[in-house]
Design a protein around this motif. Sequence first.
Motif, PDB file in Angstrom:
ATOM      1  N   LEU A  35      22.477  -9.378  49.749  1.00 48.30           N
ATOM      2  CA  LEU A  35      21.763  -9.373  48.463  1.00 48.30           C
ATOM      3  C   LEU A  35      22.241  -8.212  47.597  1.00 48.30           C
ATOM      4  N   ILE A  36      22.378  -7.046  48.211  1.00 50.90           N
ATOM      5  CA  ILE A  36      22.854  -5.881  47.460  1.00 50.90           C
ATOM      6  C   ILE A  36      24.296  -6.105  47.013  1.00 50.90           C
ATOM      7  N   GLN A  79      24.428  -8.276  44.052  1.00 47.90           N
ATOM      8  CA  GLN A  79      24.010  -7.600  42.818  1.00 47.90           C
ATOM      9  C   GLN A  79      25.083  -6.651  42.311  1.00 47.90           C
ATOM     10  N   VAL A  80      25.720  -5.923  43.250  1.00 48.58           N
ATOM     11  CA  VAL A  80      26.754  -4.972  42.846  1.00 48.58           C
ATOM     12  C   VAL A  80      27.982  -5.712  42.325  1.00 48.58           C
ATOM     13  N   LEU A 123      12.370 -11.986  42.001  1.00 50.45           N
ATOM     14  CA  LEU A 123      11.635 -11.052  42.862  1.00 50.45           C
ATOM     15  C   LEU A 123      10.950  -9.972  42.033  1.00 50.45           C
ATOM     16  N   ARG A 124      11.705  -9.434  41.094  1.00 47.08           N
ATOM     17  CA  ARG A 124      11.130  -8.379  40.254  1.00 47.08           C
ATOM     18  C   ARG A 124       9.967  -8.924  39.434  1.00 47.08           C
ATOM     19  N   ASP A 147      20.986  -9.088  38.395  1.00 49.18           N
ATOM     20  CA  ASP A 147      19.775  -8.707  39.099  1.00 49.18           C
ATOM     21  C   ASP A 147      19.203  -9.935  39.804  1.00 49.18           C
ATOM     22  N   VAL A 148      18.112  -9.682  40.540  1.00 47.47           N
ATOM     23  CA  VAL A 148      17.371 -10.815  41.117  1.00 47.47           C
ATOM     24  C   VAL A 148      16.046 -10.867  40.364  1.00 47.47           C
TER      25      VAL A 148
END
Lengths: 421, 179
Positions: free
Chosen positions: A24-25, A28-29, A38-39, A34-35
């Motif tokens: 997941l990281i 994103q990188v 979830l946020r 972004d996700v």
Amino acid sequence: MEFLLNRYRNLTVLLVVVAAQLLLIAYQVKTSKDVPLLRLWAVTAVTPVERILEVVRRNTWGFVEDYFVLINTRSQNDKLRKEVGQLKLDNQYLRTELSTADRARALSVFQSRAPSKTLAARIIGNGTGANSKVVFVDRGSGSGVEGGMAVVTPDGIVGKVVAAYPTASLVLLITDVNFGAGVISQKNRVHGTLKGQGHDGTVLVDYIQNEEKIEIGEWFYTSGDDRIFPKGFPVGQVTAVRSGRNLKEIYVTPSGFQGGLEEVLIVLESVHQPIPDVEISSPGIKLTAPPPESQENPASSQTSGMFTTDADRLKDQYKQVGEAQHHAYGQNPYTSTPPDFSKLPGLREAQPPAAVAVPKVKPAMDNPGPPPAPTPRPKPVAPLLITDPTDADPNEPVLAAPPRREPKLDEFGQPKQPRKP
Amino acid sequence: MNDYSERLLADSSRRKDKARFRPLILIVVPLIAVLFQVYVPRFFPFISYLELPLLITMHFALTRREPISSLLYGAAIGLVQDSLSNQKIGMYGIVKTLVGYFAASVGMRFDTENPILTFILGFFFYSFHQFFYWVLTRALLGQLVNFDLQQTLLFGVLNAAVALPLFRLLDKLKVTPHT
């Protein structure tokens, strides 16, 4: 394989969960995305509770203050603080506009454009990052807030919106280590990049060569290079300057955090403003005030248009002198008498520039009254740039020559020779 | 092996004693912890050292003594924390996953109701949490963040001190077998 998975079931699950989060990281990188889902869930779950807590806190605490300490003072104070904040913004805008050399242009620009459109927001919570400096504000995409918008207070910049959710927005403060913004020094217009330090005290201005001159106490303003902050917003004052290997280390105290952060302004539509100039006082040179407008014919200064410059006013004065002496500029023969410019309107007494060199100095007294205490004045090194002595500040002592009689002119405009007995 | 060491090491009967919580408690308590971390330091900035979500994860893992549920619980709390930060989602998730797993493993071997052990574990897991988060920040995100060892150790002691009464309080939320 199955035996191994059963035997090391705990470890397998651990590895799977950690690997999933690593992926997941990495996603994103790699994609710089972004996700948001979830946020969105987390923010939507937390911020309404925060809002309720904030309302409860304000109302309960406000109740005590309003009814037991000072009735109505709190609401008045809130209202006045808002007004003062808006007035500070307006005042700063007007001051910077009026300080420009071309006043007519400044006025027309002022009429044609309005200051940045802002939206007031209240801080309702901090972010959870260990080293990050982020806060949540109670305005989100429902109020027109978008990511990348600047967040300011009347005292200076605060941060930028990094994410806008329906009910709230996440603001990255300028003290965060990931923050960056283009700034410019007030005095020498040196461009640099503002970086957060991770603590509230100071921020760093980077990428400024050692050769550049930055002084302690100097102000930094936003340069507008980052396309986030409009140009001309104050950032802070320099508190420390050190020379590094190639670049200077400049530490700036943010001015936007003065008095704590509770309410901020989100800049919805930004308008660049000029950087205010530094007032430089030169000991030996005095620039006089603009020439006074004609008292006899005040309308004459407005004949040429709505805005008049100093040159226009001087031209009007010379024109009046010529008309009074029946002199038509540009139409007289070569041998005609030139007008007597010693009778300029508003010129009380002709004082030649040679008066500066008079050793005996007497302060000019325009208004009768008790004489001021004699103060020793240093002899000016550079010649005084006084174009018209009457334009000088009446309260400022002017180096004046002893009064002398006006020479009488003959028909050729030359001074008459006294007759010998 | 003396009495004290026997008391520290959980016997086989205690190992099977897995705490149970009501589902509502499992959701509400971490939310309160996250909310506390988000809201309260605004008014009391000195309290920002308190890592309540970590302590909640620790308590659940130490009392539940089940690595899989503990690591999943830690991951969930960590992801919620990540969602409310400006970092990439998964940073806190990974760290708290590991804390949940290791704390559950420790809980199977030791008597975690011993206050001294609770204090030591609180200190250790806080330091581990901060250090591992720093490592991930540098390694995965490439951010040059300083690691303040002195501050981390001090905050570790403070968090461990807070863990003692907090764990007592959370123990009362457990569902006892006879109720």
